[in-house]
Design an enzyme around this catalytic site. Structure first.
Site, PDB file in Angstrom:
ATOM      1  N   SER A 294       0.895  -1.353  -0.025  1.00  0.00           N
ATOM      2  CA  SER A 294      -0.026  -0.074   0.177  1.00  0.00           C
ATOM      3  C   SER A 294       1.002   1.379   0.034  1.00  0.00           C
ATOM      4  CB  SER A 294      -0.858  -0.222   1.253  1.00  0.00           C
ATOM      5  OG  SER A 294      -1.269   1.352   1.991  1.00  0.00           O
TER       6      SER A 294
ATOM      7  N   SER B  76       9.897  10.189   9.083  1.00  0.00           N
ATOM      8  CA  SER B  76       8.786  11.468   9.066  1.00  0.00           C
ATOM      9  C   SER B  76       9.366  12.625   9.662  1.00  0.00           C
ATOM     10  CB  SER B  76       7.492  10.943   9.805  1.00  0.00           C
ATOM     11  OG  SER B  76       6.816  12.065   9.872  1.00  0.00           O
TER      12      SER B  76
ATOM     13  N   TYR C 165       3.994   7.454  17.938  1.00  0.00           N
ATOM     14  CA  TYR C 165       4.439   7.324  16.612  1.00  0.00           C
ATOM     15  C   TYR C 165       5.452   8.414  16.560  1.00  0.00           C
ATOM     16  CZ  TYR C 165       4.472   8.369  11.736  1.00  0.00           C
ATOM     17  OH  TYR C 165       4.905   8.444  10.298  1.00  0.00           O
TER      18      TYR C 165
ATOM     19  N   LYS D  40       9.739   7.358  15.465  1.00  0.00           N
ATOM     20  CA  LYS D  40      10.666   7.949  14.275  1.00  0.00           C
ATOM     21  C   LYS D  40      11.783   8.743  14.711  1.00  0.00           C
ATOM     22  CE  LYS D  40       7.678   6.577  11.003  1.00  0.00           C
ATOM     23  NZ  LYS D  40       8.308   5.471  10.103  1.00  0.00           N
TER      24      LYS D  40
ATOM     25  N   THR E  42      -2.090   8.923   1.461  1.00  0.00           N
ATOM     26  CA  THR E  42      -2.051   7.355   1.381  1.00  0.00           C
ATOM     27  C   THR E  42      -2.994   7.117   2.411  1.00  0.00           C
ATOM     28  OG1 THR E  42      -0.576   6.961   3.333  1.00  0.00           O
ATOM     29  CG2 THR E  42       0.523   7.048   1.227  1.00  0.00           C
TER      30      THR E  42
END
Ligand SMILES: NC(=O)c1ccc[n+]([C@@H]2O[C@H](COP(=O)([O-])OP(=O)(O)OC[C@H]3O[C@@H](n4cnc5c(N)ncnc54)[C@H](OP(=O)(O)O)[C@@H]3O)[C@@H](O)[C@H]2O)c1
Length: 262
Positions: free
Chosen positions: A15, A140, A153, A157, A188
């Site tokens: 994906s 990110s 999250y 990263k 996305t």
């Protein structure tokens, strides 16, 4: 790195950015090993890219250390080596670090941080034997400036970036380049597939998202010409610079966004 004929292992290839990256490497003449949990999506992609001689489906959960190492073993068995590893598989998380279920926080780190570590530990000995390689970690901008309600999250990263900084120096004598790519918003399913429960059902991503194809072109370019830290757009770079130069101003900006869009 010459891409034509190279062997590239891409995680999260079912994906978004990983899918576009698989297509981009394949179009440049690479043989691609494709990892994700969705077996059928990978099989469909193998057919799309030209079949078993040029693409390999490796269904796997990268947070499983044995399964992740097996990805490298299978890639070498089938294609005879490994030149480029793209650590792209990742999952977002929305919610307070204080209140979120611990299992969610563990899953974020297991996927976004431990997954790449398992892959790197398996890939480096193979690359050493081949005389070099390239490792690209899809991080990110949130790994340079954490977002409120995305602490887990963002921290996963930050940690990924730290590993890359250390390994880049350690592995340079083995001619293995380690690249950190810091995308901003990308169009996305990422923001609708978040762990946690955003009030709207899906967190709104940043403004003016890049296409996954643009990120994929950047990744192929970085495999050809590795650099330590890379961005997709000038806006992403500017955001990181502003965060470093004026952290209090960025706190105020993010606080306003949080109050208007909790
Ligand atoms: N979209 C953005 O705005 C954005 C911005 C900056 C950075 N990124 C980073 O870009 C990377 C790719 O994200 P995306 O935007 O392309 O999102 P995406 O479309 O949701 O793709 C995520 C990919 O990771 C795979 N994946 C998730 N957990 C996995 C696991 N445990 N084991 C194996 N594969 C797993 C998913 O496949 P399965 O579900 O089939 O396993 C999927 O192929 C992530 O690392 C993300 O942090 C995204």
């Amino acid at each position: 790195m010459r891409i034509e004929g190279a062997v590239v292992l891409i995680t999260g290839a079912s994906s978004g950015i990983g899918l576009a990256t698989a297509r981009a490497f394949s179009a440049s003449g690479a043989r691609v090993a494709l990892a994700a949990r969705s077996a059928q999506a990978l099989e469909d992609l193998v057919q799309e890219l030209g079949g078993a001689s040029v693409a390999l489906a490796l269904p796997c959960d990268v947070s499983d250390p044995v399964a992740a190492a097996e990805l490298v073993t299978r890639t070498v068995e089938v294609f005879g080596g490994l030149d480029v590893l793209v650590n792209n598989a990742g999952i977002g998380h929305y919610g307070s670090l204080i209140d979120a279920p611990w299992t969610e926080i563990e899953q974020v780190f297991a996927t976004n941080l431990f997954g790449p570590i398992h892959l790197i530990r398996a890939a480096v000995p193979v690359m050493r034997r081949r005389g070099g390689g390239v490792i690209i970690n899809v991080s990110s901008v949130n790994g340079r400036r954490a977002l409120p309600l995305m602490a887990a999250y963002s921290a996963s990263k930050y940690a990924l970036n730290g590993i890359a900084d250390a390994l880049r120096v350690e592995l340079s004598r083995d001619r293995i380049a380690v690249v950190t790519l810091l995308p901003g918003a990308v169009r996305t399913r990422f923001n609708t597939a978040l762990l946690g429960k955003p009030p709207s059902g899906g967190r709104r991503g940043g403004p003016f998202p890049s296409s996954p194809e643009r990120v994929a072109r950047r990744i192929v370019d970085l495999a050809r010409h590795p650099r330590p830290i890379a961005y997709v757009t000038f806006r992403d770079r500017l955001w990181v610079w502003l965060s470093l130069l004026a952290p209090r101003l960025v706190d105020l900006m993010l606080g306003r966004v949080l109050r208007s869009n909790p």
